[in-house]
Design a protein around this motif. Sequence first.
Motif, PDB file in Angstrom:
ATOM      1  N   UNK A   1      -7.379 -15.756 -11.746  1.00 52.60           N
ATOM      2  CA  UNK A   1      -7.280 -16.677 -10.454  1.00 52.60           C
ATOM      3  C   UNK A   1      -6.545 -16.036  -9.849  1.00 52.60           C
ATOM      4  N   UNK A   2      -4.906 -15.246 -10.220  1.00 47.40           N
ATOM      5  CA  UNK A   2      -3.733 -14.275  -9.439  1.00 47.40           C
ATOM      6  C   UNK A   2      -3.835 -12.972 -10.408  1.00 47.40           C
ATOM      7  N   UNK A   3      -3.422 -12.369  -9.511  1.00 45.53           N
ATOM      8  CA  UNK A   3      -3.386 -10.977 -10.042  1.00 45.53           C
ATOM      9  C   UNK A   3      -2.357  -9.641  -9.037  1.00 45.53           C
ATOM     10  N   UNK A   4      -0.959  -9.676  -9.187  1.00 44.47           N
ATOM     11  CA  UNK A   4      -0.638  -8.877  -8.231  1.00 44.47           C
ATOM     12  C   UNK A   4       0.735  -7.664  -9.122  1.00 44.47           C
ATOM     13  N   UNK A   5       0.290  -6.633  -8.686  1.00 45.44           N
ATOM     14  CA  UNK A   5       1.768  -5.822  -8.906  1.00 45.44           C
ATOM     15  C   UNK A   5       3.076  -6.040  -7.693  1.00 45.44           C
ATOM     16  N   UNK A   6       3.099  -6.758  -6.932  1.00 42.53           N
ATOM     17  CA  UNK A   6       4.295  -7.385  -6.299  1.00 42.53           C
ATOM     18  C   UNK A   6       5.092  -8.007  -6.340  1.00 42.53           C
ATOM     19  N   UNK A   7       5.861  -7.475  -6.510  1.00 42.92           N
ATOM     20  CA  UNK A   7       7.075  -8.658  -7.181  1.00 42.92           C
ATOM     21  C   UNK A   7       7.985  -8.941  -5.833  1.00 42.92           C
ATOM     22  N   UNK A   8       8.258 -10.578  -5.790  1.00 41.31           N
ATOM     23  CA  UNK A   8       8.558 -11.111  -4.753  1.00 41.31           C
ATOM     24  C   UNK A   8      10.247 -10.773  -4.480  1.00 41.31           C
ATOM     25  N   UNK A   9      10.781 -10.608  -3.475  1.00 43.15           N
ATOM     26  CA  UNK A   9      11.619  -9.398  -2.354  1.00 43.15           C
ATOM     27  C   UNK A   9      12.300 -10.390  -1.677  1.00 43.15           C
TER      28      UNK A   9
ATOM     29  N   UNK B   1       9.962   2.801  -9.248  1.00 43.04           N
ATOM     30  CA  UNK B   1       9.785   3.184 -10.610  1.00 43.04           C
ATOM     31  C   UNK B   1       8.743   5.005 -10.630  1.00 43.04           C
ATOM     32  N   UNK B   2       7.777   4.731 -10.258  1.00 42.66           N
ATOM     33  CA  UNK B   2       6.972   5.512 -10.063  1.00 42.66           C
ATOM     34  C   UNK B   2       5.608   4.992  -8.891  1.00 42.66           C
ATOM     35  N   UNK B   3       4.640   5.281  -8.573  1.00 45.05           N
ATOM     36  CA  UNK B   3       3.573   4.877  -7.188  1.00 45.05           C
ATOM     37  C   UNK B   3       2.164   5.937  -7.788  1.00 45.05           C
ATOM     38  N   UNK B   4       1.097   4.665  -8.040  1.00 43.49           N
ATOM     39  CA  UNK B   4       0.485   4.748  -8.642  1.00 43.49           C
ATOM     40  C   UNK B   4      -1.102   4.333  -8.051  1.00 43.49           C
ATOM     41  N   UNK B   5      -1.820   4.266  -8.674  1.00 46.93           N
ATOM     42  CA  UNK B   5      -3.494   3.849  -7.937  1.00 46.93           C
ATOM     43  C   UNK B   5      -3.657   2.674  -8.624  1.00 46.93           C
ATOM     44  N   UNK B   6      -4.450   1.599  -7.963  1.00 52.71           N
ATOM     45  CA  UNK B   6      -4.080   0.352  -9.045  1.00 52.71           C
ATOM     46  C   UNK B   6      -6.069  -0.070  -8.839  1.00 52.71           C
ATOM     47  N   UNK B   7      -6.998   0.393 -10.159  1.00 54.78           N
ATOM     48  CA  UNK B   7      -8.326   0.199 -10.563  1.00 54.78           C
ATOM     49  C   UNK B   7      -9.015  -0.951 -10.764  1.00 54.78           C
ATOM     50  N   UNK B   8     -10.155  -0.763 -10.386  1.00 55.90           N
ATOM     51  CA  UNK B   8     -10.945  -2.241 -10.686  1.00 55.90           C
ATOM     52  C   UNK B   8     -11.697  -2.287 -12.079  1.00 55.90           C
TER      53      UNK B   8
ATOM     54  N   UNK C   1       1.226  -1.190   0.617  1.00 57.40           N
ATOM     55  CA  UNK C   1      -0.064  -0.234  -0.145  1.00 57.40           C
ATOM     56  C   UNK C   1       0.473   1.643   0.031  1.00 57.40           C
ATOM     57  N   UNK C   2       0.800   1.844  -1.275  1.00 58.22           N
ATOM     58  CA  UNK C   2       1.553   3.366  -1.815  1.00 58.22           C
ATOM     59  C   UNK C   2       1.491   4.738  -0.949  1.00 58.22           C
ATOM     60  N   UNK C   3       0.474   4.055  -0.472  1.00 58.18           N
ATOM     61  CA  UNK C   3      -0.686   4.827  -0.274  1.00 58.18           C
ATOM     62  C   UNK C   3      -0.038   5.910   1.547  1.00 58.18           C
TER      63      UNK C   3
END
Length: 153
Positions: free
Chosen positions: A145-153, A52-59, A19-21
Amino acid sequence: MAARLDEMDRKILAELQEDADRSLEEIARRVGSSKTPVWNRIRRMKEAGVILRQTALLDAEALGLEACFFVLIRTSEHEADWQRRFLQVLRDRPEVLEAHRLAGDIDYILKVRVANARAYDTFYQALIAEVRIYNVTALLSMEEIKATTMLPL
């Protein structure tokens, strides 16, 4: 070349991906630090190109974009001019969320979000009017089934 990140950097990145907010104060509390060092690390990671940037995820469905198509493209064109034109067409189409050049039998795969099948056909007709394509196969996603923008760290 991968950036050098320590455990604290990874914790900060995990918080931002979730949550970048969140406030700087909350991120600092969650990673066990204070605001200034966290702010300095975030600034450094931005400068290094890690963030790279911070953005909002939309439905997409809430916005009426209920159909997700994966578009497989084969081309007989491999010249630089064709490729430049094709890539520009993809960049100019807001329906194209992702585009990848592939190894193997398929040259490109696109992830396309539209309202419905009719909207996909409008996209398809515009695409083939702008660039010559040998073969296009569209696959409709029945369920995400799965959608994420989170990279494995």
